[in-house]
Design a protein around this motif. Sequence first.
Motif, short mmCIF file in Angstrom:
data_model
loop_
_atom_site.label_atom_id
_atom_site.label_comp_id
_atom_site.label_asym_id
_atom_site.label_seq_id
_atom_site.Cartn_x
_atom_site.Cartn_y
_atom_site.Cartn_z
N PRO A 197 0.78 -1.20 -0.33
CA PRO A 197 -0.03 -0.19 0.05
C PRO A 197 0.96 1.50 0.09
N ARG A 198 -0.02 2.52 -0.82
CA ARG A 198 0.99 3.27 -0.30
C ARG A 198 0.20 4.35 0.00
N LEU A 199 0.58 5.07 1.14
CA LEU A 199 -0.06 6.49 1.26
C LEU A 199 -0.19 7.34 0.31
N GLY A 200 -2.12 8.12 0.28
CA GLY A 200 -3.25 8.50 -0.22
C GLY A 200 -3.59 7.92 -1.71
N PHE A 201 -2.60 6.68 -1.80
CA PHE A 201 -3.42 6.16 -2.88
C PHE A 201 -4.03 5.09 -2.68
N GLU A 202 -3.83 4.24 -1.65
CA GLU A 202 -4.47 3.11 -0.35
C GLU A 202 -5.31 3.81 -0.09
N THR A 203 -4.91 4.54 0.72
CA THR A 203 -5.64 5.58 1.77
C THR A 203 -6.47 6.83 1.63
N ASP A 204 -7.66 6.83 2.55
CA ASP A 204 -8.15 8.24 2.51
C ASP A 204 -8.13 8.21 4.14
N HIS A 205 -8.50 9.22 4.17
CA HIS A 205 -8.60 10.48 5.50
C HIS A 205 -9.75 9.26 6.83
N ARG A 206 -10.51 8.07 6.15
CA ARG A 206 -10.92 7.15 7.00
C ARG A 206 -10.02 5.52 7.20
N THR A 207 -8.92 5.62 6.22
CA THR A 207 -8.25 4.11 6.80
C THR A 207 -7.73 4.08 8.28
N ILE A 208 -8.39 2.30 8.29
CA ILE A 208 -6.76 1.97 9.32
C ILE A 208 -6.35 0.87 9.09
N PRO A 209 -5.39 1.34 9.64
CA PRO A 209 -4.16 0.26 9.27
C PRO A 209 -4.88 -1.08 8.46
N HIS A 210 -5.55 -2.17 9.37
CA HIS A 210 -6.02 -3.34 8.52
C HIS A 210 -6.61 -3.69 7.53
N GLU A 211 -6.98 -2.55 7.37
CA GLU A 211 -8.30 -2.85 5.87
C GLU A 211 -6.91 -2.53 4.29
N VAL A 212 -5.90 -1.79 4.60
CA VAL A 212 -4.40 -2.40 3.62
C VAL A 212 -3.85 -3.19 3.91
N ASP A 213 -3.56 -4.08 5.27
CA ASP A 213 -2.21 -4.82 5.73
C ASP A 213 -1.66 -4.27 6.26
N TRP A 214 -1.11 -3.03 6.94
CA TRP A 214 -0.53 -2.37 7.16
C TRP A 214 -0.06 -3.11 8.36
N LEU A 215 -1.21 -4.12 9.05
CA LEU A 215 -0.90 -5.04 10.25
C LEU A 215 0.77 -6.06 10.10
N ALA A 216 0.98 -6.22 8.87
CA ALA A 216 1.69 -7.72 8.55
C ALA A 216 3.36 -6.50 8.56
N VAL A 232 -6.83 -0.03 16.93
CA VAL A 232 -5.73 -0.93 16.41
C VAL A 232 -6.29 -2.23 16.73
N ALA A 233 -5.93 -2.30 18.11
CA ALA A 233 -6.27 -3.16 19.21
C ALA A 233 -7.99 -3.96 18.59
N ARG A 234 -9.14 -2.72 19.19
CA ARG A 234 -10.44 -3.29 19.23
C ARG A 234 -10.12 -4.06 17.49
N VAL A 235 -10.23 -3.29 16.76
CA VAL A 235 -10.24 -3.88 14.64
C VAL A 235 -9.54 -5.51 15.26
N HIS A 236 -8.70 -4.97 15.50
CA HIS A 236 -8.22 -6.75 15.82
C HIS A 236 -8.47 -7.95 16.03
N ASN A 237 -8.70 -7.54 17.23
CA ASN A 237 -9.38 -8.58 18.55
C ASN A 237 -11.15 -8.49 17.63
N LEU A 238 -11.82 -8.13 17.18
CA LEU A 238 -12.77 -8.20 16.54
C LEU A 238 -13.12 -8.83 15.21
N GLY A 239 -11.61 -8.24 14.66
CA GLY A 239 -11.32 -9.00 12.84
C GLY A 239 -12.06 -9.07 11.51
N ARG A 240 -12.94 -7.12 11.97
CA ARG A 240 -13.59 -7.14 10.74
C ARG A 240 -13.47 -5.99 10.78
#
Length: 320
Positions: A197-216, A232-240
């Motif tokens: 992913p690239r900032l400003g391309f794969e991201t917008d003002h709503r992007t969280i890291p989980h959505e674009v595989d930046w957790l990896a 980050v912790a909440r969404v990772h634990n929910l997995g959604r």
Amino acid sequence: MKSPLLSLSGAVPAEGADEGVAAHYGDLFREQRSLARGSGFVDLSHRGVLTVTGDDRLSWLHLLLTQHVSALPSGQATEALVLSPNGHVEHALYLVDDGTTTWAHVEPGTQQALIGYLESMKFFYRVEVADATADFAVVHLPAGSTVSAAGAAAVRELTYGRDLFLPRAELAALTSGYGPAAGILAYEALRIEGHRPRLGFETDHRTIPHEVDWLATAVHLQKGCYRGQETVARVHNLGRPPRRLVFLHLDGTEEVLPPHGTEVRLASDPQGRALGVVTSSARHHELGPVALAVVKRNVPVDAVLLAGTVPGTQDVIVPQ
């Protein structure tokens, strides 16, 4: 900042976010194939460069970034993000520490806002942050390159190549022995292939890291104490996460690539509501037309999608 390498034979200037370097040097596919073989280099001198010095630099950055850097070994490359209080991605940093200085390169034009934030968080820490863009330029060497990094102030060793921080005044002279120059379009095609992913391309003002595989690559899930960590912790634990990044193999019969922002729909319902957008697209020397897109999490992973008018099948990057 216009690169001196735009004077090389065949150079065609890039536009938009990559203005200042070459889009290509006359043969996009040849340039891609050269990089894939481990030959040549890419001029990334339009990217911002910043340095952090001082005894507390790593422990201080550890408190601010998503990555675990408090004990970052000298010479080890890493990636990190700065998040908003709500966990949305604001900055992406590509880091290496040389034992006395932490070097980072960032998206063109974003370094001043990032430095402003870092300066506001210095408090009593023994750190100095500097914009080094005027003095140093980034050049990328592909994996397999045997070019010497002599003359580089710092080097980021990566699975897909090396990022060199070169003195800007010596950019033309140092790269003259690096082999054939490849433009940013070739680099982008390989980035898309690599699902990076690239900032400003794969991201917008709503992007969280989980959505674009930046957790990896850019988030350490076992550390806390940074802005946005709760999300980050909440969404990772929910997995959604609400959206997910996908790689699209596009129909090669279409002559026009869907540009950034093109709406994505189900091919079975072309008049239906948009389910996402194309974030990056390219013509790959082996795969043909390809793209990255961010779509709603619940889009079926086996569905054929329609990027504007171009059909495409999905490769899953972020699980549904």
